[in-house]
Motif scaffolding. Structure first.
Motif, PDB file in Angstrom:
ATOM      1  N   TYR A  42      90.064   7.657  47.269  1.00 27.55           N
ATOM      2  CA  TYR A  42      90.452   7.855  48.672  1.00 27.55           C
ATOM      3  C   TYR A  42      89.254   7.918  49.608  1.00 27.55           C
ATOM      4  CZ  TYR A  42      90.514  13.122  47.865  1.00 27.55           C
ATOM      5  OH  TYR A  42      90.260  14.436  47.569  1.00 27.55           O
ATOM      6  N   LYS A  43      88.050   7.936  49.049  1.00 26.01           N
ATOM      7  CA  LYS A  43      86.840   7.955  49.888  1.00 26.01           C
ATOM      8  C   LYS A  43      86.715   6.686  50.734  1.00 26.01           C
ATOM      9  CE  LYS A  43      85.329  11.862  48.402  1.00 26.01           C
ATOM     10  NZ  LYS A  43      85.032  13.014  49.228  1.00 26.01           N
ATOM     11  N   GLY A 181      86.892  19.483  47.933  1.00 27.44           N
ATOM     12  CA  GLY A 181      85.440  19.379  47.862  1.00 27.44           C
ATOM     13  C   GLY A 181      84.947  19.750  49.251  1.00 27.44           C
ATOM     14  N   THR A 182      84.985  18.773  50.173  1.00 25.87           N
ATOM     15  CA  THR A 182      84.681  19.076  51.573  1.00 25.87           C
ATOM     16  C   THR A 182      85.908  19.642  52.290  1.00 25.87           C
ATOM     17  OG1 THR A 182      85.372  16.909  52.398  1.00 25.87           O
ATOM     18  CG2 THR A 182      83.080  17.117  51.656  1.00 25.87           C
ATOM     19  N   GLY A 183      87.082  19.417  51.732  1.00 28.36           N
ATOM     20  CA  GLY A 183      88.331  19.832  52.383  1.00 28.36           C
ATOM     21  C   GLY A 183      88.882  18.785  53.330  1.00 28.36           C
ATOM     22  N   ALA A 185      90.100  15.671  52.819  1.00 29.71           N
ATOM     23  CA  ALA A 185      91.321  14.958  52.426  1.00 29.71           C
ATOM     24  C   ALA A 185      92.553  15.830  52.663  1.00 29.71           C
ATOM     25  CB  ALA A 185      91.237  14.516  50.965  1.00 29.71           C
ATOM     26  N   SER A 269      90.092  15.830  39.187  1.00 28.46           N
ATOM     27  CA  SER A 269      90.680  16.522  40.338  1.00 28.46           C
ATOM     28  C   SER A 269      92.177  16.227  40.441  1.00 28.46           C
ATOM     29  CB  SER A 269      89.951  16.152  41.632  1.00 28.46           C
ATOM     30  OG  SER A 269      89.943  14.766  41.836  1.00 28.46           O
ATOM     31  N   ASP A 296      91.509   9.556  42.660  1.00 26.43           N
ATOM     32  CA  ASP A 296      90.775   8.337  42.285  1.00 26.43           C
ATOM     33  C   ASP A 296      91.261   7.789  40.948  1.00 26.43           C
ATOM     34  OD1 ASP A 296      89.627  10.239  40.628  1.00 26.43           O
ATOM     35  OD2 ASP A 296      87.551   9.723  41.096  1.00 26.43           O
TER      36      ASP A 296
HETATM   37  C1  LIG Z   1      87.366  12.557  42.676  1.00 25.75           C
HETATM   38  C2  LIG Z   1      87.392  13.468  43.866  1.00 25.75           C
HETATM   39  N1  LIG Z   1      88.400  14.349  43.986  1.00 25.75           N
HETATM   40  C3  LIG Z   1      88.460  15.204  45.034  1.00 25.75           C
HETATM   41  C4  LIG Z   1      87.487  15.207  46.007  1.00 25.75           C
HETATM   42  C5  LIG Z   1      87.587  16.201  47.149  1.00 25.75           C
HETATM   43  O1  LIG Z   1      87.851  15.572  48.388  1.00 25.75           O
HETATM   44  P1  LIG Z   1      87.411  16.256  49.749  1.00 25.75           P
HETATM   45  O2  LIG Z   1      85.899  16.250  49.788  1.00 25.75           O
HETATM   46  O3  LIG Z   1      87.995  15.421  50.841  1.00 25.75           O
HETATM   47  O4  LIG Z   1      87.945  17.660  49.748  1.00 25.75           O
HETATM   48  C6  LIG Z   1      86.435  14.310  45.924  1.00 25.75           C
HETATM   49  C7  LIG Z   1      85.351  14.313  46.929  1.00 25.75           C
HETATM   50  O5  LIG Z   1      84.219  13.967  46.624  1.00 25.75           O
HETATM   51  C8  LIG Z   1      86.381  13.409  44.837  1.00 25.75           C
HETATM   52  O6  LIG Z   1      85.361  12.527  44.698  1.00 25.75           O
END
Ligand SMILES: Cc1ncc(COP(=O)(O)O)c(C=O)c1O
Length: 314
Positions: A42-43, A181-183, A185, A269, A296
């Motif tokens: 989703y990145k 991670g960053t929050g 998404a 994740s 992912d």
């Molecule tokens: C595989 C995976 N899952 C979850 C996340 C978390 O996403 P977010 O940073 O938007 O919270 C990331 C972010 O790097 C990721 O690469």
């Protein structure tokens, strides 16, 4: 489907019901298959948002250089989008991260600068060194810092995901569950749902092995992309119903089950997300809908602990 370029392949991902995983007399569970994006994550959504906006504002022009420090998925997404937009991309990377990610960035034409780690360990000192190098490069003329931990365009990039979910479920969404991670998404998707008039309960997740958000104390864990060891910059705690922990071993077992029983190959994740969604489905009961994210594609994890559990033959 006709596309102007490869960026049109971002988004509009399938939302699949995990009926066989739902507890009896539990809520429905829907999983958004974000591995269907071009670089399998989703990145891509946030990279297109950040660089598309920067191009539209004139902050970067074709031929300019984008700079970011990255451990992998974000760098691959930025390298892909930069290639389509005619931008150069320089990633500050390290040998602490998987070599396949370096190769993927280079395949998209990126320059990858490798900061040496001490024995492959990801340490605060290494991250600080990567950040300092990226900042110094970004200060040079003709350079643009993507700012994955600060740019408002990062969170905005996920709004379309919320709009897609609202449309596909005819706005019937009771809960959105996502590891952070960053929050960006979780919050960006919630923003998109809100724009569509939907306000589900929001649940943020972190690994049990690094319960920083729930206890203040982080730790070592193996779920890539989440539990990053600092406060998620985009997470708005006031909008959350709850923050929950999920054991990484249960998450990895769930990944293996998803592959075998649903044909969904995803990263750790995603396992965290589905474990928590099943627990919540039991709690909130029938007639409700929970949405969670397959962040992912799992191909890049095949050699690691998720799909090669301890005790299995190499
Ligand atoms: C595989 C995976 N899952 C979850 C996340 C978390 O996403 P977010 O940073 O938007 O919270 C990331 C972010 O790097 C990721 O690469």
């Amino acid at each position: 489907m006709l596309a102007r370029n490869a960026l049109d392949a971002i988004g509009s991902t399938p939302l699949v019901r995990l009926e066989a995983f739902e507890p009896q007399r539990g809520a429905q569970i829907w999983l958004k298959l974000e591995g269907a994006n071009p670089t399998g994550s989703y990145k891509d959504r946030m990279a297109a948002s950040v660089l598309g906006h920067a191009m539209a504002c004139g902050d970067v022009r074709p031929g300019d250089r984008v700079v970011e420090y990255t451990g992998g998925s974000t760098g691959t997404a930025l390298a892909f989008v930069a290639a389509v937009l005619g931008l150069k991309f320089t990633a500050v990377f390290s040998d602490a991260f998987s070599d396949s990610k370096r190769l993927a960035m280079e395949a998209f034409g990126a320059e990858v600068l490798v900061e040496p780690s001490s024995g492959g360990a990801i340490t605060p000192e290494l991250i600080a060194r990567m950040k300092a190098r990226a900042h110094a490069l970004a200060a040079e003329p003709g350079s643009f810092y993507a700012d994955q931990f600060g740019s408002p365009q990062v969170r905005r990039g996920y709004e379309a995901m919320g709009l897609e979910i609202a449309g596909d479920l005819d706005r019937g969404v009771d809960a959105l569950v996502a590891a952070v991670g960053t929050g960006a998404a979780l919050m960006g998707t919630a923003d998109g749902l809100r724009k569509a008039g939907v306000e589900p309960a929001l649940f943020a997740l972190e690994p049990l092995q690094s319960p920083r958000l729930t206890t203040g104390q982080g730790g070592a864990h193996h779920v890539e992309g989440i539990g990053v060891g600092f406060d998620p910059p985009f997470l708005d705690r006031s909008r959350l119903q709850d923050i929950r922990v999920v054991d990484q071993d249960r998450a990895f077992e769930m990944c293996r089950r998803l592959a075998r029983e649903a044909g969904i190959l995803a990263g750790g994740s995603t396992g965290v997300n589905v474990v928590a969604a099943i627990e919540l489905a039991r709690e909130i009961g029938p007639g409700r809908r929970i949405v969670t994210l397959a962040c992912d594609n799992g191909m890049k994890y095949l050699g690691g602990p998720i799909y090669r559990p301890p005790g299995s033959s190499p």
